[in-house]
Design an enzyme around this catalytic site. Sequence first.
Site, mmCIF file in Angstrom:
data_model
loop_
_atom_site.group_PDB
_atom_site.id
_atom_site.type_symbol
_atom_site.label_atom_id
_atom_site.label_comp_id
_atom_site.label_asym_id
_atom_site.label_seq_id
_atom_site.Cartn_x
_atom_site.Cartn_y
_atom_site.Cartn_z
ATOM 1 N N TYR A 124 3.257 15.332 3.739
ATOM 2 C CA TYR A 124 1.898 15.176 3.226
ATOM 3 C C TYR A 124 0.957 16.278 3.699
ATOM 4 O O TYR A 124 -0.223 16.272 3.341
ATOM 5 C CB TYR A 124 1.334 13.828 3.677
ATOM 6 C CG TYR A 124 2.177 12.644 3.278
ATOM 7 C CD1 TYR A 124 2.124 12.148 1.977
ATOM 8 C CD2 TYR A 124 3.032 12.020 4.190
ATOM 9 C CE1 TYR A 124 2.907 11.060 1.598
ATOM 10 C CE2 TYR A 124 3.811 10.939 3.813
ATOM 11 C CZ TYR A 124 3.745 10.465 2.521
ATOM 12 O OH TYR A 124 4.509 9.405 2.136
ATOM 13 N N HIS A 129 -4.905 14.544 -0.302
ATOM 14 C CA HIS A 129 -5.391 13.438 0.534
ATOM 15 C C HIS A 129 -5.487 13.822 2.010
ATOM 16 O O HIS A 129 -5.975 13.033 2.816
ATOM 17 C CB HIS A 129 -4.443 12.243 0.377
ATOM 18 C CG HIS A 129 -5.127 10.929 0.235
ATOM 19 N ND1 HIS A 129 -6.475 10.783 -0.027
ATOM 20 C CD2 HIS A 129 -4.639 9.651 0.320
ATOM 21 C CE1 HIS A 129 -6.780 9.494 -0.104
ATOM 22 N NE2 HIS A 129 -5.690 8.794 0.109
ATOM 23 N N PHE A 174 -1.085 6.183 8.997
ATOM 24 C CA PHE A 174 -1.179 6.346 7.554
ATOM 25 C C PHE A 174 -2.573 5.893 7.101
ATOM 26 O O PHE A 174 -3.253 5.131 7.774
ATOM 27 C CB PHE A 174 -0.061 5.625 6.791
ATOM 28 C CG PHE A 174 1.268 6.318 6.933
ATOM 29 C CD1 PHE A 174 1.618 7.353 6.096
ATOM 30 C CD2 PHE A 174 2.152 5.934 7.938
ATOM 31 C CE1 PHE A 174 2.830 8.012 6.253
ATOM 32 C CE2 PHE A 174 3.362 6.585 8.096
ATOM 33 C CZ PHE A 174 3.703 7.637 7.252
ATOM 34 N N ASN A 176 -4.176 3.982 5.019
ATOM 35 C CA ASN A 176 -4.711 2.644 4.799
ATOM 36 C C ASN A 176 -5.024 1.875 6.069
ATOM 37 O O ASN A 176 -5.708 0.843 6.020
ATOM 38 C CB ASN A 176 -3.733 1.827 3.942
ATOM 39 C CG ASN A 176 -3.612 2.371 2.536
ATOM 40 O OD1 ASN A 176 -4.220 3.382 2.190
ATOM 41 N ND2 ASN A 176 -2.821 1.705 1.714
ATOM 42 N N ASP A 201 -11.394 13.396 2.029
ATOM 43 C CA ASP A 201 -11.373 13.940 0.674
ATOM 44 C C ASP A 201 -12.260 13.105 -0.240
ATOM 45 O O ASP A 201 -12.573 11.951 0.065
ATOM 46 C CB ASP A 201 -9.938 13.961 0.135
ATOM 47 C CG ASP A 201 -9.305 12.571 0.144
ATOM 48 O OD1 ASP A 201 -9.028 12.053 1.244
ATOM 49 O OD2 ASP A 201 -9.112 11.988 -0.946
ATOM 50 N N ASN A 222 -9.252 4.154 0.574
ATOM 51 C CA ASN A 222 -8.651 3.180 1.486
ATOM 52 C C ASN A 222 -8.821 3.523 2.958
ATOM 53 O O ASN A 222 -8.849 2.636 3.810
ATOM 54 C CB ASN A 222 -7.169 2.994 1.158
ATOM 55 C CG ASN A 222 -6.950 2.157 -0.092
ATOM 56 O OD1 ASN A 222 -7.813 1.375 -0.481
ATOM 57 N ND2 ASN A 222 -5.816 2.335 -0.730
#
Length: 310
Positions: A124, A129, A174, A176, A201, A222
Amino acid sequence: MPVSTRRSATHVPAFPGAKHGQSGSALGGPSAPMQRAHAAMRRPCTHQARAGPAPSSKRRRLASPTDGATYSSAAAAAAAAAPEQAAAVGSSRGAEAVGSSHETSPHTMETWLVVGLGNPGSTYARTRHNVGFMIVDALAKEEGIECRKLEASAAVGRGTICGQRVVLVKPVTFMNNSGDSVSELTKKYGVPPSRVLVVTDDLDQPTAGIKLKPKGGHGGHNGLRSIIARLGDDAGFPRLKVGIGRPPPGTPVPNYVLQDFTDEEQAAIDGAVAMSCTVVRSVLSLGFERAVSGVGLLKSTAATDSTEDA
């Protein structure tokens, strides 16, 4: 995961050198004058106490701190030309060399959490994100802060920037569950929500646009949703939001935010990351309200430039 915006905040042109509303992917890199202007904004922090009225007492307040603020290439150029009216920012290492920001009294030194949102792992690392992680990584590198210690399920680095104690934070829970780390670290370091600057972002701005806001809702993001849930609906923590643009028709938002930037977008994002580090230093140097006021002073210049270029 769309991120909504408040009507009181103004959209920012993409960095650097974009016309108002222009996508950062069409920029093609900064102009030579903008490179010089941006370099001038990165001079060492020099906000120690001095004789006579403080610079802020002479500043005409043109924007309420509750409005939020936007940063543009025009504002950067104006700031370089009128440093007394804008946030003079720079690296703490440069400040130490000239004996400036680190002379701050212990009674005025405060601790800030600068939290970049993203997802851990190389998969990632360059996705849309993960802009928050990119900015915290860039700031840590520029300031010589190791952001590797694991605390409260986050990669953490501690140091001093512009005379303020800073804890750089990248939750590894992560996206969330980002609030779990942030909540625990605010308690550990005794930091109120007003000094938790969250960098994230934003789908609702053009690619590489930058917006500084004092508070707001999660708008469907989130990571912000998780932090609000853990700190409380009335927490009112500030946030620095960098635009990633909207997905093309037919592309689901979850897929879009987890894709890497295109090469053209990445060039604009690299500039936005550099400018965002400057914005963070401005907040640390002056406090959020004064940083917003400084940007407000330059808004009319940015608006004029955008109109003339249209």
